[in-house]
Scaffold this motif. Structure first.
Motif, PDB file in Angstrom:
ATOM      1  N   THR A 285       0.847  -1.193   0.000  1.00 11.84           N
ATOM      2  CA  THR A 285       0.000   0.000   0.000  1.00 11.84           C
ATOM      3  C   THR A 285       0.874   1.232   0.000  1.00 11.84           C
ATOM      4  O   THR A 285       1.668   1.436   0.893  1.00 11.84           O
ATOM      5  CB  THR A 285      -0.851   0.083   1.290  1.00 11.84           C
ATOM      6  N   ALA A 286       0.744   2.037  -1.033  1.00 11.15           N
ATOM      7  CA  ALA A 286       1.478   3.293  -1.073  1.00 11.15           C
ATOM      8  C   ALA A 286       0.696   4.258  -1.947  1.00 11.15           C
ATOM      9  O   ALA A 286       0.134   3.866  -2.967  1.00 11.15           O
ATOM     10  CB  ALA A 286       2.883   3.086  -1.630  1.00 11.15           C
ATOM     11  N   ASN A 287       0.631   5.495  -1.542  1.00 11.05           N
ATOM     12  CA  ASN A 287      -0.033   6.533  -2.328  1.00 11.05           C
ATOM     13  C   ASN A 287       0.896   7.719  -2.502  1.00 11.05           C
ATOM     14  O   ASN A 287       0.460   8.849  -2.569  1.00 11.05           O
ATOM     15  CB  ASN A 287      -1.311   6.992  -1.627  1.00 11.05           C
ATOM     16  N   ASP A 288       2.185   7.437  -2.529  1.00 15.72           N
ATOM     17  CA  ASP A 288       3.146   8.524  -2.578  1.00 15.72           C
ATOM     18  C   ASP A 288       3.272   9.108  -3.981  1.00 15.72           C
ATOM     19  O   ASP A 288       2.716   8.581  -4.938  1.00 15.72           O
ATOM     20  CB  ASP A 288       4.511   8.030  -2.077  1.00 15.72           C
TER      21      ASP A 288
ATOM     22  N   ARG B  13      -1.812   1.817 -10.607  1.00 17.21           N
ATOM     23  CA  ARG B  13      -0.953   2.217  -9.486  1.00 17.21           C
ATOM     24  C   ARG B  13      -0.039   1.049  -9.073  1.00 17.21           C
ATOM     25  O   ARG B  13       1.151   1.210  -8.838  1.00 17.21           O
ATOM     26  CB  ARG B  13      -1.876   2.654  -8.343  1.00 17.21           C
ATOM     27  N   ARG B  14      -0.606  -0.152  -9.005  1.00 21.12           N
ATOM     28  CA  ARG B  14       0.195  -1.315  -8.630  1.00 21.12           C
ATOM     29  C   ARG B  14       1.250  -1.633  -9.675  1.00 21.12           C
ATOM     30  O   ARG B  14       2.345  -2.073  -9.373  1.00 21.12           O
ATOM     31  CB  ARG B  14      -0.686  -2.548  -8.405  1.00 21.12           C
ATOM     32  N   ARG B  15       0.889  -1.396 -10.952  1.00 23.01           N
ATOM     33  CA  ARG B  15       1.896  -1.644 -11.993  1.00 23.01           C
ATOM     34  C   ARG B  15       3.031  -0.632 -11.894  1.00 23.01           C
ATOM     35  O   ARG B  15       4.189  -0.946 -12.156  1.00 23.01           O
ATOM     36  CB  ARG B  15       1.234  -1.632 -13.373  1.00 23.01           C
ATOM     37  N   LEU B  16       2.696   0.601 -11.492  1.00 22.46           N
ATOM     38  CA  LEU B  16       3.750   1.583 -11.238  1.00 22.46           C
ATOM     39  C   LEU B  16       4.626   1.116 -10.063  1.00 22.46           C
ATOM     40  O   LEU B  16       5.850   1.237 -10.102  1.00 22.46           O
ATOM     41  CB  LEU B  16       3.148   2.963 -10.931  1.00 22.46           C
ATOM     42  N   ASP B  17       3.984   0.559  -9.036  1.00 21.29           N
ATOM     43  CA  ASP B  17       4.746   0.024  -7.902  1.00 21.29           C
ATOM     44  C   ASP B  17       5.745  -1.034  -8.371  1.00 21.29           C
ATOM     45  O   ASP B  17       6.872  -1.093  -7.892  1.00 21.29           O
ATOM     46  CB  ASP B  17       3.807  -0.596  -6.855  1.00 21.29           C
ATOM     47  N   VAL B  18       5.299  -1.880  -9.309  1.00 23.96           N
ATOM     48  CA  VAL B  18       6.207  -2.893  -9.851  1.00 23.96           C
ATOM     49  C   VAL B  18       7.348  -2.216 -10.606  1.00 23.96           C
ATOM     50  O   VAL B  18       8.522  -2.563 -10.439  1.00 23.96           O
ATOM     51  CB  VAL B  18       5.464  -3.877 -10.779  1.00 23.96           C
ATOM     52  N   ALA B  19       7.006  -1.206 -11.404  1.00 24.90           N
ATOM     53  CA  ALA B  19       8.035  -0.487 -12.161  1.00 24.90           C
ATOM     54  C   ALA B  19       9.100   0.060 -11.213  1.00 24.90           C
ATOM     55  O   ALA B  19      10.297  -0.084 -11.453  1.00 24.90           O
ATOM     56  CB  ALA B  19       7.402   0.646 -12.969  1.00 24.90           C
TER      57      ALA B  19
ATOM     58  N   LEU C 133       7.207  -9.419  -3.686  1.00 26.75           N
ATOM     59  CA  LEU C 133       5.872  -8.949  -4.063  1.00 26.75           C
ATOM     60  C   LEU C 133       4.909  -9.381  -2.961  1.00 26.75           C
ATOM     61  O   LEU C 133       4.664 -10.563  -2.783  1.00 26.75           O
ATOM     62  CB  LEU C 133       5.439  -9.598  -5.374  1.00 26.75           C
ATOM     63  N   ASP C 134       4.399  -8.413  -2.216  1.00 29.50           N
ATOM     64  CA  ASP C 134       3.504  -8.756  -1.114  1.00 29.50           C
ATOM     65  C   ASP C 134       2.057  -8.551  -1.559  1.00 29.50           C
ATOM     66  O   ASP C 134       1.624  -7.414  -1.735  1.00 29.50           O
ATOM     67  CB  ASP C 134       3.847  -7.875   0.092  1.00 29.50           C
ATOM     68  N   GLU C 135       1.330  -9.639  -1.759  1.00 28.68           N
ATOM     69  CA  GLU C 135      -0.055  -9.614  -2.228  1.00 28.68           C
ATOM     70  C   GLU C 135      -0.253  -8.614  -3.362  1.00 28.68           C
ATOM     71  O   GLU C 135      -0.998  -7.641  -3.248  1.00 28.68           O
ATOM     72  CB  GLU C 135      -0.994  -9.298  -1.055  1.00 28.68           C
ATOM     73  N   PRO C 136       0.415  -8.896  -4.491  1.00 28.60           N
ATOM     74  CA  PRO C 136       0.461  -7.876  -5.539  1.00 28.60           C
ATOM     75  C   PRO C 136      -0.858  -7.632  -6.267  1.00 28.60           C
ATOM     76  O   PRO C 136      -1.051  -6.561  -6.800  1.00 28.60           O
ATOM     77  CB  PRO C 136       1.518  -8.402  -6.510  1.00 28.60           C
ATOM     78  N   THR C 137      -1.765  -8.599  -6.311  1.00 28.97           N
ATOM     79  CA  THR C 137      -2.936  -8.409  -7.169  1.00 28.97           C
ATOM     80  C   THR C 137      -4.239  -8.234  -6.390  1.00 28.97           C
ATOM     81  O   THR C 137      -5.312  -8.296  -6.969  1.00 28.97           O
ATOM     82  CB  THR C 137      -3.103  -9.597  -8.142  1.00 28.97           C
ATOM     83  N   THR C 138      -4.125  -7.974  -5.087  1.00 28.40           N
ATOM     84  CA  THR C 138      -5.334  -7.743  -4.295  1.00 28.40           C
ATOM     85  C   THR C 138      -6.113  -6.561  -4.887  1.00 28.40           C
ATOM     86  O   THR C 138      -5.548  -5.510  -5.129  1.00 28.40           O
ATOM     87  CB  THR C 138      -4.950  -7.441  -2.831  1.00 28.40           C
TER      88      THR C 138
ATOM     89  N   GLY D 121       3.442   6.547   2.331  1.00 28.06           N
ATOM     90  CA  GLY D 121       4.314   5.477   1.846  1.00 28.06           C
ATOM     91  C   GLY D 121       5.606   5.966   1.204  1.00 28.06           C
ATOM     92  O   GLY D 121       6.437   5.161   0.794  1.00 28.06           O
ATOM     93  N   THR D 122       5.798   7.298   1.109  1.00 31.50           N
ATOM     94  CA  THR D 122       7.040   7.815   0.514  1.00 31.50           C
ATOM     95  C   THR D 122       8.257   7.269   1.269  1.00 31.50           C
ATOM     96  O   THR D 122       9.185   6.721   0.656  1.00 31.50           O
ATOM     97  CB  THR D 122       7.066   9.354   0.581  1.00 31.50           C
ATOM     98  N   LEU D 123       8.233   7.407   2.591  1.00 26.70           N
ATOM     99  CA  LEU D 123       9.389   6.958   3.373  1.00 26.70           C
ATOM    100  C   LEU D 123       9.530   5.444   3.325  1.00 26.70           C
ATOM    101  O   LEU D 123      10.623   4.905   3.258  1.00 26.70           O
ATOM    102  CB  LEU D 123       9.259   7.432   4.816  1.00 26.70           C
ATOM    103  N   LYS D 124       8.381   4.772   3.342  1.00 26.32           N
ATOM    104  CA  LYS D 124       8.420   3.313   3.282  1.00 26.32           C
ATOM    105  C   LYS D 124       9.099   2.856   1.991  1.00 26.32           C
ATOM    106  O   LYS D 124       9.937   1.959   1.989  1.00 26.32           O
ATOM    107  CB  LYS D 124       6.973   2.800   3.333  1.00 26.32           C
ATOM    108  N   ARG D 125       8.742   3.516   0.887  1.00 21.23           N
ATOM    109  CA  ARG D 125       9.340   3.137  -0.385  1.00 21.23           C
ATOM    110  C   ARG D 125      10.816   3.516  -0.436  1.00 21.23           C
ATOM    111  O   ARG D 125      11.658   2.736  -0.878  1.00 21.23           O
ATOM    112  CB  ARG D 125       8.601   3.792  -1.553  1.00 21.23           C
ATOM    113  N   LEU D 126      11.140   4.718   0.033  1.00 22.00           N
ATOM    114  CA  LEU D 126      12.541   5.148  -0.004  1.00 22.00           C
ATOM    115  C   LEU D 126      13.412   4.178   0.769  1.00 22.00           C
ATOM    116  O   LEU D 126      14.556   3.907   0.408  1.00 22.00           O
ATOM    117  CB  LEU D 126      12.672   6.562   0.571  1.00 22.00           C
TER     118      LEU D 126
END
Lengths: 265, 266
Positions: free
Chosen positions: A75-78, A126-132, A144-149, B88-93
Motif C-alpha cells: 500500500t502506497a499513495n506517494d 498504481r500497482r503496476r507503477l509500484d512494480v516499475a 511482491l507482497d499480495e500484488p494483485t489484491t 508510503g514515501t518513506l516506506k518506499r525510499l
C-alpha cells in the motif's frame, strides 16, 4: 536465500529459496506473511533466528545490498503529484545500473499513462507503477507482497504475464498471496504459512500430497448423481464404462484449494 | 550478477530529491494557495489595523517575515514529513539504496526555496500595501541572511521532531499549528512583547521565533535608535545567534533520536 525466524507473529519459518526461483508464500490473513517478508526485506527487527538474503543479514545489510533487491509495496499513495515517467526516472537515479525508465514504463504497460499524474491512476495501474519502481534498479530478488489484491481478472492476467517475464529474465521472486490460482499460475514452489508456521512446502502440483491423493469420480445414473473416491481411477472408470456411456463423468484430484483449506484448518 | 558500478553519491541524490520535492510542493495547488499565502493574508488584515505610521509598517513587516519562514519551515516541513510517513514515501525510499542523508538534503532544499519564496511574497505585499522600505546597507542584509538561515534550520529540525509526535497526517497540521500560533502571540508578531505579562515574555524568549523576529526588526528599522523599543533596549543580536544556534543543535539531536520511517508500532 535461507530464512528462519522466531517472532510473535512468526515462529518456526524455515525456508530456502534458490536463485531464479519463483517462490510463493500462501496463507490466510494474519498468518504472518507480511511479517516474514518484512524481516527478509530488513524492515522489521526479528527477535531471534538466522536470516540470509543474497548472502547477508537483512538487518545489518549495507546500501549495496539494498540496490540488489526490489520491493513492490502493498500500500502506497506517494508521489501523487508526479507523473508516471517522472516518478520512474527519479527512482532510477538511486541505482548504479538502472534499467531504462522508458522501457520499464513500457514493460508494465503504462506507456499511455507516462505523462499522467500518479494520483489519476486506477488501482491496477498504481500497482503496476509500484512494480516499475520495484524493478527499476535491476534487482536480483524481487519481493511482491499480495500484488494483485483488488485487481479485476483481466488486470490480474496481465500482471501475471509481467511477473513471468521477470522470472524468465532470471529474477528471483518471492511472492505472498492468498489467491491459490495465482500461486499455481506463477510459482515454482509454494509454502503454506498458517498461524506463523510453515505447514507445507512443495511444488503447486504436489503440495500436501495432492498428486497421490484419492481421485474423485462423479457421474450420473438413472438413480441420480453418483460419486466415489479411489486410488485407481483408470481401472474404476474402465469397469464402469463396460455398461455403456457414463453421463456427466468427471475424474478430479483435490484442487490446490482443497489441499490448502485442509492445511490451514 | 554483482554490483560493480558505484552507487550515486549522497549529495547528488540529495539534489535529485530536492528537485522532486519542489516539483511536488508547487504542484499541490491547495498547499500553495492556502498554506503558503496564509502569512500574507494575516499581514494584510492585521497590518490594516496596526500600521498607522511608516515605522509600524517596517516593524510589523519584519515580524511577519519571521512568522512566515517559521510557517514554511516548522509547520510546512513538519506536515510534509508526516505526510511522507503516511502515504508510503518513506516506506518506499527505505526499500531503495537512497541514504537517509539524501532525503534530508532534499527536504532542506525544499524548505529553503519555499522560505525564500515566502519572504519574497511577504516583502512584495509589504512594499505594495504598506510602503515598506527595503534596507540598502549590505551589513543589514548580512544580518538578514544569518537570521534567516539559523531560523529556518532550527525550526525545520523542530518541525520534524514535532511531526514524529503526530500519529498521522490528519493530526499533523493541528499538532504543528497550535505551538506555531502560540509562538506568534508570545514572540512579538501579533502583539508587542512589552504588552505581554512577564511570564509570557520569558516563555517567548526561550523559543526561536522571538529571536528571528527581533533580528529581522533590526534589519528593517530605519535606524538603530528603534532598538530602544525592544524589551532589552537593544537588538541583542549576539543572544539571538546563540539561542538559534543552540536550538539548531538541540533540534538535530532530537531529530536523530525521534525520526521514524513508519507510523506503525513495532
Amino acid at each position: 536465500m535461507k530464512a528462519y525466524e522466531n517472532h510473535q507473529a512468526v515462529d518456526g519459518v524455515d525456508l530456502d529459496v534458490a536463485r531464479g526461483e519463483v517462490f510463493a508464500v500462501l496463507g490466510p490473513n494474519g498468518a504472518g506473511k507480511t511479517t516474514t517478508v518484512e524481516i527478509l526485506e530488513g524492515h522489521r527487527v526479528r527477535d531471534g533466528g538466522e536470516v540470509h538474503v543474497l548472502g547477508q543479514d537483512p538487518g545489518k545489510a549495507p546500501r549495496t545490498w539494498r540496490s540488489r533487491i526490489g520491493v513492490v509495496l502493498q500500500t502506497a499513495n506517494d508521489a501523487a503529484e508526479l507523473t508516471v515517467a517522472e516518478s520512474v526516472r527519479h527512482y532510477a537515479k538511486y541505482y548504479a545500473d538502472p534499467r531504462d525508465p522508458d522501457e520499464v514504463v513500457d514493460l508494465v504497460g503504462l506507456t499511455d499513462k507516462a505523462k499522467a499524474r500518479v494520483r489519476t491512476l486506477s488501482g491496477g495501474q498504481r500497482r503496476r507503477l509500484d512494480v516499475a519502481l520495484g524493478i527499476i534498479g535491476r534487482p536480483e530478488l524481487v519481493f511482491l507482497d499480495e500484488p494483485t489484491t483488488g485487481f479485476d481478472p483481466e488486470a490480474r492476467r496481465q500482471f501475471w504475464a509481467l511477473i513471468r517475464e521477470l522470472a524468465d529474465e532470471g529474477t528471483t521472486i518471492l511472492l505472498t498471496t492468498h489467491y491459490l490460482d495465482e500461486a499455481e499460475a506463477l510459482a515454482d514452489r509454494v509454502a503454506v504459512l498458517a498461524k506463523g508456521k510453515i505447514v507445507a512446502e512443495g511444488t503447486p502440483q504436489t503440495l500436501g500430497g495432492r498428486a497421490h491423493a484419492d481421485a474423485r469420480i462423479r457421474w450420473a445414473d438413472p438413480n441420480g448423481p453418483r460419486e466415489l473416491f479411489t486410488s485407481e481411477p483408470t481401472k474404476v472408470v474402465a469397469e464402469l464404462a463396460r455398461h455403456g456411456e457414463l453421463a456427466g463423468l468427471t475424474v478430479t484430484r483435490p484442487s490446490l484449494e482443497d489441499v490448502y483449506l485442509e492445511l490451514i484448518a | 550478477m554483482t554490483t560493480v558500478a558505484a552507487l550515486p553519491g549522497v549529495l547528488s541524490l540529495g539534489l535529485a530529491r530536492g528537485g522532486t520535492e519542489l516539483r511536488e510542493f508547487f504542484r499541490q495547488k491547495e498547499n500553495v494557495v492556502f498554506t503558503f499565502s496564509l502569512p500574507a493574508v494575516i499581514m494584510l488584515l492585521l497590518g490594516s489595523v496596526y500600521v498607522t505610521e511608516p515605522i509600524h509598517g517596517q516593524m510589523f513587516a519584519a515580524s511577519m517575515i519571521g512568522a512566515g519562514i517559521i510557517s514554511t519551515s516548522f509547520v510546512g516541513l513538519g506536515i510534509s514529513v508526516a505526510a511522507d510517513r503516511e502515504d508510503g514515501t518513506l516506506k518506499r525510499l527505505r526499500t531503495t539504496p537512497m541514504p537517509l542523508a539524501s532525503y534530508f538534503i532534499g527536504k532542506a532544499i525544499m524548505v529553503l526555496v519555499a522560505s525564500l519564496a515566502e519572504v519574497a511574497l511577504l516583502l512584495g505585499v509589504a512594499i505594495l500595501r504598506f510602503d515598506v522600505e527595503v534596507p540598502t546597507d549590505p551589513a543589514k542584509w548580512l544580518t538578514f541572511t544569518w537570521v534567516f538561515l539559523l531560523g529556518v534550520v532550527s525550526c525545520s529540525l523542530l518541525g520534524m521532531v514535532v511531526s514524529s509526535i503526530a500519529r498521522s497526517t490528519r493530526s499533523a497540521p493541528a499538532v504543528l499549528n497550535l505551538p506555531y500560533i502560540i509562538l506568534q502571540f508570545i514572540s512579538g508578531v501579533f502583539i508587542t512583547i512589552s504588552a505581554l505579562p512577564g511570564s509570557l515574555q520569558t516563555a517567548g524568549a526561550i523559543f526561536p521565533l522571538r529571536w528571528v523576529c527581533q533580528g529581522f526588526r533590526s534589519v528593517f528599522a530605519f535606524s538603530d535608535e528603534y532598538a530602544l523599543q525592544e524589551v532589552a533596549g537593544s537588538w541583542e543580536l549576539g543572544k539571538a545567534a546563540l539561542i538559534l544556534g543552540v536550538w539548531s543543535v538541540v533540534g538535530l539531536v532530537l531529530v536523530t533520536r525521534t525520526f521514524r520511517w513508519h507510523n506503525e508500532r513495532r
